[in-house]
Design an enzyme around this catalytic site. Structure first.
Site, PDB file in Angstrom:
ATOM      1  N   LYS A 132      39.108  38.520  37.142  1.00 32.22           N
ATOM      2  CA  LYS A 132      40.037  39.657  37.097  1.00 32.22           C
ATOM      3  C   LYS A 132      41.275  39.426  37.963  1.00 32.22           C
ATOM      4  CE  LYS A 132      36.350  43.010  36.193  1.00 32.22           C
ATOM      5  NZ  LYS A 132      36.758  43.356  34.836  1.00 32.22           N
ATOM      6  N   CYS A 133      41.731  38.192  37.995  1.00 31.46           N
ATOM      7  CA  CYS A 133      42.855  37.800  38.846  1.00 31.46           C
ATOM      8  C   CYS A 133      44.073  37.497  37.980  1.00 31.46           C
ATOM      9  CB  CYS A 133      42.451  36.557  39.649  1.00 31.46           C
ATOM     10  SG  CYS A 133      43.757  35.881  40.708  1.00 31.46           S
ATOM     11  N   GLY A 134      45.245  37.666  38.545  1.00 26.46           N
ATOM     12  CA  GLY A 134      46.455  37.296  37.827  1.00 26.46           C
ATOM     13  C   GLY A 134      46.491  35.814  37.484  1.00 26.46           C
ATOM     14  N   LEU A 135      45.736  35.024  38.229  1.00 26.04           N
ATOM     15  CA  LEU A 135      45.687  33.580  37.984  1.00 26.04           C
ATOM     16  C   LEU A 135      44.554  33.182  37.036  1.00 26.04           C
ATOM     17  CD1 LEU A 135      46.337  32.261  41.628  1.00 26.04           C
ATOM     18  CD2 LEU A 135      47.995  32.595  39.790  1.00 26.04           C
ATOM     19  N   THR A 136      43.797  34.166  36.552  1.00 28.93           N
ATOM     20  CA  THR A 136      42.651  33.859  35.686  1.00 28.93           C
ATOM     21  C   THR A 136      43.030  33.024  34.458  1.00 28.93           C
ATOM     22  OG1 THR A 136      41.469  35.818  36.459  1.00 28.93           O
ATOM     23  CG2 THR A 136      40.749  34.887  34.365  1.00 28.93           C
TER      24      THR A 136
END
Lengths: 159, 67
Positions: free
Chosen positions: A31-35
């Site tokens: 659930k990360c912007g970098l996912t």
């Protein structure tokens, strides 16, 4: 890498499956912007993955709680959304008092700016040589397809 | 009882509530977060846990108790 590791499926990861390989160890989160980096990591696995290279994903929930799922949820997310074929460990702690021994070794290695110590965020990358030495560290915003990463992988594979 | 405070008002020792529900007692305030402009981070690096919560500078965060 001489550590006892358990896979996301709860089964021990056979040390022989990593021995003699270059391993790109990456703490991952769903659930990360970098996912979306999963896409690039899987591309590395497809490009270099063989008997001599693998990505190893390490789910960790210490960064804003962005990996909250169960092992089944994490596994399903990775395979359904990104077609991940590289191995994932069980959820581990990469910093702090319950830091996994693997990360004690990894975080002792400095990045290109000479900074060692704690993992900054999701999707930090450590390259371990086939001999088991940490040889490179890339901070989270360095994309998997960055030349720094691919160059280091190719260098270690050609050694 | 919780309160909303500007990030600039948070001090080491304050207990925050992360959006995911994790409670952290701030032991360190990082003025930057990765390479992102306008971001900072609160960190609990203690014997109890290690947890990082980034925030936009000048945004509000939930403070559960003051240190």
């Amino acid at each position: 890498m001489d550590f006892d590791l358990t896979g996301i499926d709860g089964q021990p990861i056979d040390p022989k499956s990593l021995q003699g390989k270059a391993v790109l160890v990456v703490n991952v989160a769903s659930k990360c912007g970098l996912t979306p980096q999963y896409e690039g990591l899987e591309a590395l696995q497809k490009k270099y993955g063989s008997e001599r290279f693998t990505v190893l994903g390490v789910p960790a929930n210490q960064f804003a709680g962005q990996e909250p799922g169960t092992p089944e949820e994490i596994q399903q997310f990775c395979s359904t959304k990104y077609g991940v074929s590289f191995p994932l460990t069980e959820k581990l702690e990469v910093n702090g008092p319950r830091q996994h021994p693997l990360y004690k070794q990894l975080t002792a290695f400095a990045d290109a700016d000479g900074k060692a110590g704690e993992v900054e965020w999701n999707f930090e990358k450590f390259l371990v040589s086939p001999a088991g030495d940490v040889v490179a560290r890339f901070r989270p915003t360095v994309a998997p397809d960055d030349q720094q990463v691919t160059g280091a992988i190719e260098k270690v594979l050609s050694a | 009882m919780s309160e909303q405070l500007k990030t600039s008002e948070v001090k080491v020792g304050d207990k925050l509530l992360s959006k995911d529900g994790t409670e952290l007692t701030v032991t360190r305030i990082d003025p930057t977060f990765l390479t992102f402009d306008g971001m900072m981070a609160f960190v609990e690096d203690s014997d109890q846990q290690w947890f990082k919560m980034p925030a936009k500078i000048d945004s509000e965060v939930t403070v559960l108790s003051r240190g």
